[in-house]
Design a protein around this motif. Sequence first.
Motif, PDB file in Angstrom:
ATOM      1  N   LEU A  37       0.842  -1.200   0.000  1.00 36.24           N
ATOM      2  CA  LEU A  37       0.000   0.000   0.000  1.00 36.24           C
ATOM      3  C   LEU A  37       0.874   1.247   0.000  1.00 36.24           C
ATOM      4  N   SER A  63      -5.818   5.691   4.987  1.00 37.64           N
ATOM      5  CA  SER A  63      -7.139   5.397   5.513  1.00 37.64           C
ATOM      6  C   SER A  63      -7.166   4.038   6.224  1.00 37.64           C
ATOM      7  N   ASP A  66      -8.705   1.431   3.996  1.00 39.37           N
ATOM      8  CA  ASP A  66      -7.789   0.830   3.026  1.00 39.37           C
ATOM      9  C   ASP A  66      -7.004  -0.316   3.651  1.00 39.37           C
ATOM     10  N   ASN A  69      -9.412  -3.294   4.213  1.00 41.11           N
ATOM     11  CA  ASN A  69      -9.727  -3.971   2.948  1.00 41.11           C
ATOM     12  C   ASN A  69      -8.550  -4.765   2.414  1.00 41.11           C
ATOM     13  N   THR A  70      -7.345  -4.272   2.603  1.00 40.31           N
ATOM     14  CA  THR A  70      -6.159  -5.012   2.164  1.00 40.31           C
ATOM     15  C   THR A  70      -6.009  -6.308   2.949  1.00 40.31           C
TER      16      THR A  70
END
Length: 86
Positions: A37, A63, A66, A69-70
């Motif tokens: 990321l 975020s 983020d 979700n990863t």
Amino acid sequence: MSVLTNNVIPGNYGKIFGTNAVKDADLMKIKASLLELDGIADVLLNTEIFPRELTVHTNKMVSVADIENTVKSVGFHAIPKDLFEL
């Protein structure tokens, strides 16, 4: 909700997440995916406690969604802990 609860801000403190991953191989997969990321500088793993914890350090604002979700894309969950220890 505030900027501090919705984002990981740059600095030495980082943000701590709890995860349901237990095996070292799974934790390494999570770490590798998070390091891809943009903005993630380092991920520290705490395998001495249960549930396992990840400390995420950034070099720009990232975020929390983020990050969550990863980790979900690897097959696990990451849940942010409180901002500061009480």
